[in-house]
Design a protein around this motif. Sequence first.
Motif, short mmCIF file in Angstrom:
data_model
loop_
_atom_site.label_atom_id
_atom_site.label_comp_id
_atom_site.label_asym_id
_atom_site.label_seq_id
_atom_site.Cartn_x
_atom_site.Cartn_y
_atom_site.Cartn_z
N VAL A 116 38.65 34.01 43.62
CA VAL A 116 37.10 34.14 43.88
C VAL A 116 36.61 33.67 45.15
N ALA A 117 37.18 32.76 45.93
CA ALA A 117 36.58 32.23 47.02
C ALA A 117 36.58 33.26 48.13
N TYR A 118 37.41 34.01 47.87
CA TYR A 118 37.49 35.28 49.06
C TYR A 118 36.31 36.23 48.80
N LEU A 119 35.85 36.49 47.64
CA LEU A 119 34.52 37.32 47.64
C LEU A 119 33.43 36.34 48.16
N SER A 120 33.29 35.00 48.41
CA SER A 120 32.12 34.30 48.79
C SER A 120 32.12 34.42 50.34
N LEU A 121 33.27 35.07 50.91
CA LEU A 121 32.85 35.27 52.38
C LEU A 121 32.33 36.54 52.57
N MET A 122 31.87 37.26 51.62
CA MET A 122 31.21 38.73 51.81
C MET A 122 29.70 38.24 52.37
N ASP A 123 29.41 37.13 52.66
CA ASP A 123 28.16 36.87 53.32
C ASP A 123 28.25 37.47 54.76
N LEU A 124 29.48 37.96 55.34
CA LEU A 124 29.89 38.31 56.67
C LEU A 124 29.17 37.51 57.69
N GLY A 125 29.28 36.16 57.72
CA GLY A 125 28.71 35.27 58.52
C GLY A 125 27.23 35.36 58.91
N LEU A 126 26.62 35.96 58.08
CA LEU A 126 25.04 35.94 58.49
C LEU A 126 24.43 34.52 58.29
N ASN A 127 25.00 33.72 57.58
CA ASN A 127 24.12 32.32 57.53
C ASN A 127 24.39 31.79 58.90
N VAL A 139 49.59 35.63 28.03
CA VAL A 139 48.34 36.48 27.53
C VAL A 139 46.95 35.75 27.29
N GLU A 140 47.35 34.34 26.80
CA GLU A 140 45.97 33.51 26.52
C GLU A 140 45.42 33.17 27.92
N GLU A 141 46.37 32.77 28.80
CA GLU A 141 45.89 32.51 30.26
C GLU A 141 44.91 33.49 30.83
N LEU A 142 45.56 34.75 30.68
CA LEU A 142 45.13 35.99 31.23
C LEU A 142 43.51 35.87 30.71
N VAL A 143 43.42 35.98 29.23
CA VAL A 143 41.99 36.00 28.65
C VAL A 143 41.08 35.16 29.33
N LYS A 144 41.55 33.76 29.40
CA LYS A 144 40.50 32.86 30.19
C LYS A 144 40.05 32.97 31.26
N ALA A 145 41.25 33.49 32.13
CA ALA A 145 41.18 33.76 33.67
C ALA A 145 39.86 35.01 33.73
N LYS A 146 40.06 36.02 32.85
CA LYS A 146 39.13 37.12 33.02
C LYS A 146 37.53 36.73 32.85
N VAL A 147 37.50 35.81 31.96
CA VAL A 147 36.25 35.40 31.36
C VAL A 147 35.70 34.48 32.69
N MET A 148 36.49 33.70 33.12
CA MET A 148 36.02 32.85 34.60
C MET A 148 35.85 33.67 35.49
N PHE A 149 36.52 34.64 35.85
CA PHE A 149 36.50 35.60 36.75
C PHE A 149 35.06 36.31 36.93
N LEU A 150 34.63 36.62 35.80
CA LEU A 150 33.39 37.45 35.52
C LEU A 150 32.32 36.33 36.00
N ILE A 151 32.35 35.12 35.28
CA ILE A 151 31.04 34.21 35.51
C ILE A 151 31.07 33.81 37.09
N LEU A 152 32.29 33.79 37.53
CA LEU A 152 32.05 33.57 39.10
C LEU A 152 31.79 34.65 40.06
N ILE A 153 32.00 35.77 39.67
CA ILE A 153 31.28 36.99 40.40
C ILE A 153 29.86 36.97 40.29
N PHE A 154 29.49 36.83 39.17
CA PHE A 154 27.77 36.44 39.22
C PHE A 154 27.30 35.48 40.11
N ASN A 155 28.23 34.47 40.19
CA ASN A 155 27.73 33.13 40.78
C ASN A 155 27.76 33.48 42.24
N VAL A 156 28.93 34.09 42.85
CA VAL A 156 29.02 34.48 44.19
C VAL A 156 28.04 35.44 44.56
#
Length: 497
Positions: free
Chosen positions: A48-59, A117-134
């Motif tokens: 997800v850290a890579y998505l946080s870079l999408m501010d394109l250096g505007l700050n 399989v269990e790790e993938l389920v948790k990973a997908k939930v965390m990923f959705l939350i973090l997308i919103f965060n970013v």
Amino acid sequence: MSQLKKGVLISYVNILLTNVVGLLLTPYIVRSLGNSEYGLYTLIGSVVAYLSLMDLGLNHTIMRFVARYRAVNDTEGEKEFLGTTMLIFIAIAILVVLIGLWIYFNLESIFSKSLTVEELVKAKVMFLILIFNVAINIPGSSFQAICNAYEHFVFPRVVAIVKYLLRAAMVCGLLFMGGKAITLVMIDTVFNILVILVTAFYVFYKLKVTVSLARYNTSLISEIFGYSFWVFLFAIVSKFQWNSGQVILGINNNTLTVAIFGVGIMLGGYYGAFADAVNGVLIPKATQMVYSGKKGGELTDTMIKIARMNGFLMFFILSGFFLFGKTFVFLWLGKDYLESWLIALLIMIVLTVPLLQVFGNCILEAKRKNRFKSVLSICLVSIAAGISFFITKQYGIYGAILPLVFTVSLNNLIMNLYYKKIFEFEIGKFFKNAIMKSLIVYGIVSLALAYLLSLFQISTWLMLFLVIAAYAVIYLLITFFLLMNKSEKELILSRIR
């Protein structure tokens, strides 16, 4: 005391708290989650850290352009610029959500060989939350950039300290009640929203800044991206540099390997945080020096002054970690994480010179000469990542870190040649006055103490704290009497008085 000095001081307090709280909190998180889930938490955070870079250096662009508008008292130009950048931020946030959803639906194919399989389920939930965060953080982070541009450094840094302490308390409480990795990402999202709201209130009601979406200027877009693109490209390189190893290990190895590597990156990141702390408050100053026509010699002298004062603290951390870091990691997380010490030490070593030359980077941005550094970095880091991908299956963690260390060292060498040629920095003078004497003295002392420490074993926290305290006293005495010049001694004594 000026906002600049207060900003630097509070930034250091923030770093100290971040390091101390992080070091205390990490073993509790690891034990509460377990090595596997902690590795999963680290892995998804790295993606997800890579998505946080999408501010394109505007700050960084906001800091530079608003500082410029304020220097010429162009209020209307500032309003148009901020309205334009906010519209760009909103468009980027929407794009982040779309890209994030595409990755979300492909997580299983990316990590199918390394996650259960269990790790993938948790990973997908965390990923959705973090997308919103970013997505909310990209426009929200602009308010801190505005504070920096107005040279109001204290408030956003105090808010960051309060946030970090409250977050740590909540993490401890919820993990004690049985919370897991998903709980951690939810906590981060809630605090992120609160910080954005508080900082926005300060910008609008204290600084009286006007950000109107109706006040935009499309002709500014090419100028904005002409500057921000290269900042953005370098940010991608920096993030890719330190997170690619975790993703590659997540694909080729397992979550335990990711956890060990992630701890090493985290410890090295604490050291590297000095660059961000000082960089944020020096960009306006660097911009003013550039616009006032300061030349290479004056810029070099300023860089030396900053580097010497930062160096006394950084060499203490580096030499201390060299002497006591391995014992610390063993007592802190156990023998499974001993390799994290070497990873962190290598990162600290290759980051030392760039951190001491942080003012040079500020001048680079102020003069809009960051294109070369961005292109060079992305080429070298891509080479390192490519090599790592093919050798981590056989060499594991060391296959991830060694190519990175080599390319970062090469980058440092080339950039110093560039500083000398383009900005007429007196690089020889810089190394002589800012680094060489300290490096020799601290190096001799560290090697002598390393030999003495090898004669007995440190097995408890009490013993470790005592020897670190003794080393701190030795270090301070050597620094004050052998390395500090007259003005630096007077600065320290005046602060004590």
